[in-house]
Motif scaffolding. Structure first.
Motif, PDB file in Angstrom:
ATOM      1  N   ALA A  45       0.831  -1.210   0.000  1.00  0.00           N
ATOM      2  CA  ALA A  45       0.000   0.000   0.000  1.00  0.00           C
ATOM      3  C   ALA A  45       0.865   1.258   0.000  1.00  0.00           C
ATOM      4  N   GLN A  46       1.927   1.244   0.784  1.00  0.00           N
ATOM      5  CA  GLN A  46       2.819   2.410   0.819  1.00  0.00           C
ATOM      6  C   GLN A  46       3.496   2.615  -0.524  1.00  0.00           C
ATOM      7  N   TYR A 112       3.894   3.893   9.083  1.00  0.00           N
ATOM      8  CA  TYR A 112       4.077   5.311   9.397  1.00  0.00           C
ATOM      9  C   TYR A 112       3.653   6.177   8.208  1.00  0.00           C
ATOM     10  N   GLY A 113       4.104   5.817   7.018  1.00  0.00           N
ATOM     11  CA  GLY A 113       3.768   6.591   5.827  1.00  0.00           C
ATOM     12  C   GLY A 113       2.280   6.612   5.541  1.00  0.00           C
ATOM     13  N   ASP A 117       0.147   9.932   6.091  1.00  0.00           N
ATOM     14  CA  ASP A 117      -0.039  10.329   4.696  1.00  0.00           C
ATOM     15  C   ASP A 117       1.238  10.925   4.093  1.00  0.00           C
ATOM     16  N   GLU A 118       2.328  10.232   4.296  1.00  0.00           N
ATOM     17  CA  GLU A 118       3.624  10.644   3.768  1.00  0.00           C
ATOM     18  C   GLU A 118       3.971   9.777   2.563  1.00  0.00           C
ATOM     19  N   ILE A 119       4.406  10.386   1.512  1.00  0.00           N
ATOM     20  CA  ILE A 119       4.901   9.654   0.349  1.00  0.00           C
ATOM     21  C   ILE A 119       6.412   9.840   0.325  1.00  0.00           C
ATOM     22  N   PRO A 120       7.153   8.733   0.461  1.00  0.00           N
ATOM     23  CA  PRO A 120       8.611   8.872   0.489  1.00  0.00           C
ATOM     24  C   PRO A 120       9.150   9.239  -0.893  1.00  0.00           C
TER      25      PRO A 120
END
Length: 169
Positions: A45-46, A112-113, A117-120
Motif C-alpha cells: 500500500a505504501q 508510518y507513511g 499520509d507521507e509519500i517517500p
C-alpha cells in the motif's frame, strides 16, 4: 464398557496431547502467516502511493501479500541444530533474524507513511521495497534450509536396520 490398562491409557493421552500440540503449532504458524500477509499489505500500500506504475498493479500487491505470508510462515520457527562445540555462528539463525528485522522495518516505515499520509521520495520507495523483499526472501530461505538440514540429520538415523531384537515388536 471396555476397561483399558494403564499403558494403553497413557498412550491414548499422549496421542491426544500430541494432537493438541500439533494443532496449536498449526494455529501459531497460521497466525505468523497472517502477520506476514498484513505486513506485505502495508508495504504494498505504501509503495502503491508512489508514482511508479508497477507498484500500483494488482499483481505486485498480491505478490507482496503472498510472499509475506510464505516468508513469515517458513522463516520464523526454524529448528535449531544440536549444540556444537565448534563455536561457529549458525547462518540459518542469522538469516532468519536479519530477515525478520528487515521485513518488520519495511512494514513499520510503511505503516508510518500510511498513517501520516507521507509519500517517500522515489529512492526511498526502492529502499523500502528492497528491505521488504530481501527480508522475506531471507526468512523463506532460512526456513527452508533449516528444515532441509533437520531432515538430513533425522533420515540417516531412522533408515538403518534395527539390530536389537527387543525393538522389532
Amino acid at each position: 464398557m471396555r476397561i483399558m490398562s494403564r499403558p494403553k491409557q497413557r498412550a491414548m493421552i499422549a496421542r491426544e496431547l500430541m494432537m493438541v500440540s500439533r494443532a496449536a503449532h498449526v494455529l501459531q504458524r497460521t497466525g505468523l502467516a497472517m502477520a506476514g500477509a498484513m505486513a506485505g499489505t502495508f508495504v504494498a500500500a505504501q509503495l502503491a502511493k508512489g508514482h511508479v506504475a508497477f507498484f500500483g498493479t494488482l499483481a505486485f500487491i498480491v505478490t507482496a501479500i503472498v510472499i509475506g505470508a510464505a516468508g513469515f510462515y517458513l522463516g520464523i520457527d526454524i529448528p535449531r541444530p544440536a549444540l556444537r562445540a565448534t563455536g561457529r555462528i549458525d547462518a540459518v539463525e542469522l538469516m532468519s533474524a536479519g530477515g525478520i528485522f528487515l521485513a518488520a522495518l519495511a512494514a513499520l516505515v510503511s505503516v508510518y507513511g500510511i498513517i501520516f499520509d507521507e509519500i517517500p521520495p522515489r529512492a526511498w520507495e526502492l529502499v523500502i521495497g528492497s528491505w521488504w523483499f530481501g527480508g522475506v526472501l531471507m526468512l523463506a530461505t532460512a526456513g527452508l534450509v533449516g528444515r532441509q538440514r533437520l531432515t538430513h540429520k533425522v533420515a540417516p538415523i531412522s533408515a538403518g536396520p534395527i539390530r536389537d531384537q527387543r525393538l522389532r515388536r
